[in-house]
Enzyme design. Structure first.
Site, PDB file in Angstrom:
ATOM      1  N   ASP A   1      -0.228  -3.864   6.096  1.00  0.00           N
ATOM      2  CA  ASP A   1      -0.916  -3.410   7.312  1.00  0.00           C
ATOM      3  C   ASP A   1      -2.367  -3.877   7.343  1.00  0.00           C
ATOM      4  O   ASP A   1      -3.195  -3.286   8.050  1.00  0.00           O
ATOM      5  CB  ASP A   1      -0.875  -1.878   7.410  1.00  0.00           C
ATOM      6  CG  ASP A   1       0.510  -1.354   7.712  1.00  0.00           C
ATOM      7  OD1 ASP A   1       1.438  -2.169   7.893  1.00  0.00           O
ATOM      8  OD2 ASP A   1       0.669  -0.116   7.745  1.00  0.00           O
TER       9      ASP A   1
ATOM     10  N   ASP B   1       5.714   4.620   5.304  1.00  0.00           N
ATOM     11  CA  ASP B   1       6.559   3.661   6.025  1.00  0.00           C
ATOM     12  C   ASP B   1       6.673   2.328   5.272  1.00  0.00           C
ATOM     13  O   ASP B   1       7.412   1.437   5.709  1.00  0.00           O
ATOM     14  CB  ASP B   1       6.061   3.442   7.466  1.00  0.00           C
ATOM     15  CG  ASP B   1       4.649   2.907   7.559  1.00  0.00           C
ATOM     16  OD1 ASP B   1       3.763   3.444   6.861  1.00  0.00           O
ATOM     17  OD2 ASP B   1       4.414   1.942   8.324  1.00  0.00           O
ATOM     18  N   HIS B   2       5.998   2.214   4.118  1.00  0.00           N
ATOM     19  CA  HIS B   2       6.099   1.005   3.283  1.00  0.00           C
ATOM     20  C   HIS B   2       6.740   1.280   1.926  1.00  0.00           C
ATOM     21  O   HIS B   2       7.225   0.358   1.286  1.00  0.00           O
ATOM     22  CB  HIS B   2       4.711   0.358   3.106  1.00  0.00           C
ATOM     23  CG  HIS B   2       4.136  -0.066   4.433  1.00  0.00           C
ATOM     24  ND1 HIS B   2       4.140  -1.368   4.866  1.00  0.00           N
ATOM     25  CD2 HIS B   2       3.616   0.669   5.450  1.00  0.00           C
ATOM     26  CE1 HIS B   2       3.628  -1.420   6.086  1.00  0.00           C
ATOM     27  NE2 HIS B   2       3.306  -0.195   6.467  1.00  0.00           N
TER      28      HIS B   2
ATOM     29  N   HIS C   1       4.328  -4.906  10.463  1.00  0.00           N
ATOM     30  CA  HIS C   1       4.834  -4.261  11.685  1.00  0.00           C
ATOM     31  C   HIS C   1       4.990  -5.275  12.818  1.00  0.00           C
ATOM     32  O   HIS C   1       4.206  -6.225  12.918  1.00  0.00           O
ATOM     33  CB  HIS C   1       3.865  -3.171  12.188  1.00  0.00           C
ATOM     34  CG  HIS C   1       3.828  -1.935  11.358  1.00  0.00           C
ATOM     35  ND1 HIS C   1       4.620  -0.839  11.609  1.00  0.00           N
ATOM     36  CD2 HIS C   1       3.096  -1.616  10.259  1.00  0.00           C
ATOM     37  CE1 HIS C   1       4.378   0.110  10.715  1.00  0.00           C
ATOM     38  NE2 HIS C   1       3.448  -0.331   9.879  1.00  0.00           N
TER      39      HIS C   1
ATOM     40  N   HIS D   1       0.855  -1.188   0.000  1.00  0.00           N
ATOM     41  CA  HIS D   1       0.000   0.000   0.000  1.00  0.00           C
ATOM     42  C   HIS D   1       0.885   1.230   0.000  1.00  0.00           C
ATOM     43  O   HIS D   1       2.105   1.124   0.099  1.00  0.00           O
ATOM     44  CB  HIS D   1      -0.996  -0.013   1.163  1.00  0.00           C
ATOM     45  CG  HIS D   1      -0.392   0.061   2.537  1.00  0.00           C
ATOM     46  ND1 HIS D   1       0.417  -0.915   3.058  1.00  0.00           N
ATOM     47  CD2 HIS D   1      -0.497   1.016   3.513  1.00  0.00           C
ATOM     48  CE1 HIS D   1       0.779  -0.582   4.298  1.00  0.00           C
ATOM     49  NE2 HIS D   1       0.247   0.584   4.587  1.00  0.00           N
TER      50      HIS D   1
ATOM     51  N   HIS E   1      -7.654  -0.810   5.315  1.00  0.00           N
ATOM     52  CA  HIS E   1      -6.583   0.035   5.869  1.00  0.00           C
ATOM     53  C   HIS E   1      -6.359   1.207   4.912  1.00  0.00           C
ATOM     54  O   HIS E   1      -6.339   2.367   5.313  1.00  0.00           O
ATOM     55  CB  HIS E   1      -5.322  -0.798   6.056  1.00  0.00           C
ATOM     56  CG  HIS E   1      -4.135  -0.026   6.540  1.00  0.00           C
ATOM     57  ND1 HIS E   1      -4.073   0.535   7.799  1.00  0.00           N
ATOM     58  CD2 HIS E   1      -2.962   0.290   5.938  1.00  0.00           C
ATOM     59  CE1 HIS E   1      -2.908   1.160   7.944  1.00  0.00           C
ATOM     60  NE2 HIS E   1      -2.227   1.030   6.826  1.00  0.00           N
TER      61      HIS E   1
ATOM     62  N   HIS F   1       1.388   3.870   1.988  1.00  0.00           N
ATOM     63  CA  HIS F   1       1.881   4.637   3.147  1.00  0.00           C
ATOM     64  C   HIS F   1       3.404   4.759   3.135  1.00  0.00           C
ATOM     65  O   HIS F   1       4.117   3.821   2.765  1.00  0.00           O
ATOM     66  CB  HIS F   1       1.409   3.987   4.454  1.00  0.00           C
ATOM     67  CG  HIS F   1      -0.035   4.280   4.768  1.00  0.00           C
ATOM     68  ND1 HIS F   1      -0.788   3.505   5.628  1.00  0.00           N
ATOM     69  CD2 HIS F   1      -0.862   5.275   4.323  1.00  0.00           C
ATOM     70  CE1 HIS F   1      -2.015   4.016   5.703  1.00  0.00           C
ATOM     71  NE2 HIS F   1      -2.083   5.080   4.922  1.00  0.00           N
TER      72      HIS F   1
HETATM   73 FE    FE Z   1       2.537   0.715   8.158  1.00  0.00          FE
HETATM   74 ZN    ZN Z   2      -0.076   1.541   6.484  1.00  0.00          ZN
END
Ligand code: FE
Ligand code: ZN
Length: 259
Positions: A134, A58-59, A172, A54, A113, A56
């Site tokens: 996530d 942090d990915h 995570h 996805h 998400h 985001h």
């Molecule tokens: Fe994440």
């Molecule tokens: Zn995420």
């Protein structure tokens, strides 16, 4: 297939997936470039693809750096995220197949998400692995930033229906906190206490299995009488026969839970 987990940022996991016959390697969810480049160098691997679950940061925060370092690397993500994942070279939808040497990943759409959240499922000679980002965590699930309870409930049910031995590679390291919440939802479930005790001696907790998640993850267990009762105790307006409503109540409870 060979899979290496690469801790990124504070609690993210990226993964290196390598075809054992060709050496073709995909990087799943590079949150930052540094640890990925170090892991690739340590293993003597050159990535052929980046698979984003996805959009985001942090990915995908490491996509640009890896694409610059490894020109020609394919960048895969959901078709609807073409404007949100910079450098995307191929947009995929449910059922699409992504080749990696002699391995093939099948795309599972799991909106909730985010609207474009996907999982990558590889089944290699009966050894199955799914990369869930996530959407599905160890003993938990992601927050619903872009979806409704019915959508997220359906997305998780689709993952729960995979064969029990399927290994779950999640985005995570939240498993310990998730198990504290799971124990609050189902104090009488011995599998939750057993899993909590087992992970104390084993970090990272990735991968789990679909069987682990079905036994301990409250978000996959909304049909269980104990989980339905806990949802009604949290919110008396919830119809315990409505799986999506039970899911939604458990998710709202978790959003405010400080275990
Ligand atoms: Fe994440
Ligand atoms: Zn995420």
């Amino acid at each position: 297939m060979r899979i290496v987990s690469v801790p990124c940022l504070s609690d993210n996991f990226a993964y290196l997936v390598t075809c054992p016959t060709t050496g073709a390697t995909a990087v799943v969810d590079p949150g930052e470039p540094g640890p990925i480049e170090a892991a690739l160098a340590a293993a003597g691997l050159t990535p052929t693809a980046i698979w984003a679950t996805h959009h985001h940061p942090d990915h995908v925060g490491g996509v640009a750096g890896l694409a610059a370092r490894f020109p020609g690397v394919a960048v895969i993500g959901h078709a609807s995220d073409a404007a949100r994942i910079a450098g995307l070279t191929r947009g995929v939808v449910a059922g699409d197949r992504v080749e990696l040497g002699s391995l093939t990943a099948t795309i599972i759409e799991n909106p909730g998400h985010t609207s474009g959240a996907i999982s990558y499922l590889i089944d290699a000679d009966g050894e199955a692995a799914v990369f869930t980002g996530d959407t599905l965590f160890g003993a938990g699930c992601g927050r619903m930033f872009e979806g409704t309870p019915p959508q997220m409930h359906a997305s998780l049910a689709r993952l729960a229906a995979l064969p029990p031995a399927t290994r779950v590679y999640f985005g995570h390291e939240y498993t310990a906190a998730n198990l504290r919440f799971a124990a609050a939802v189902e104090p009488g479930n011995p599998a939750i206490a057993a899993r909590a005790a087992a992970i104390d001696a084993a970090r990272p907790t990735t991968p789990s299995t679909i069987a682990d998640e079905r036994a301990t993850n409250p978000f996959l267990r909304v049909a269980e009488p104990a989980v339905r009762a806990a949802a009604v105790a949290f919110d008396a307006t919830v119809d315990p026969a409505d799986g999506a409503a039970v899911f939604g109540a458990i998710r709202r409870w978790k959003d405010g839970f400080r275990g």
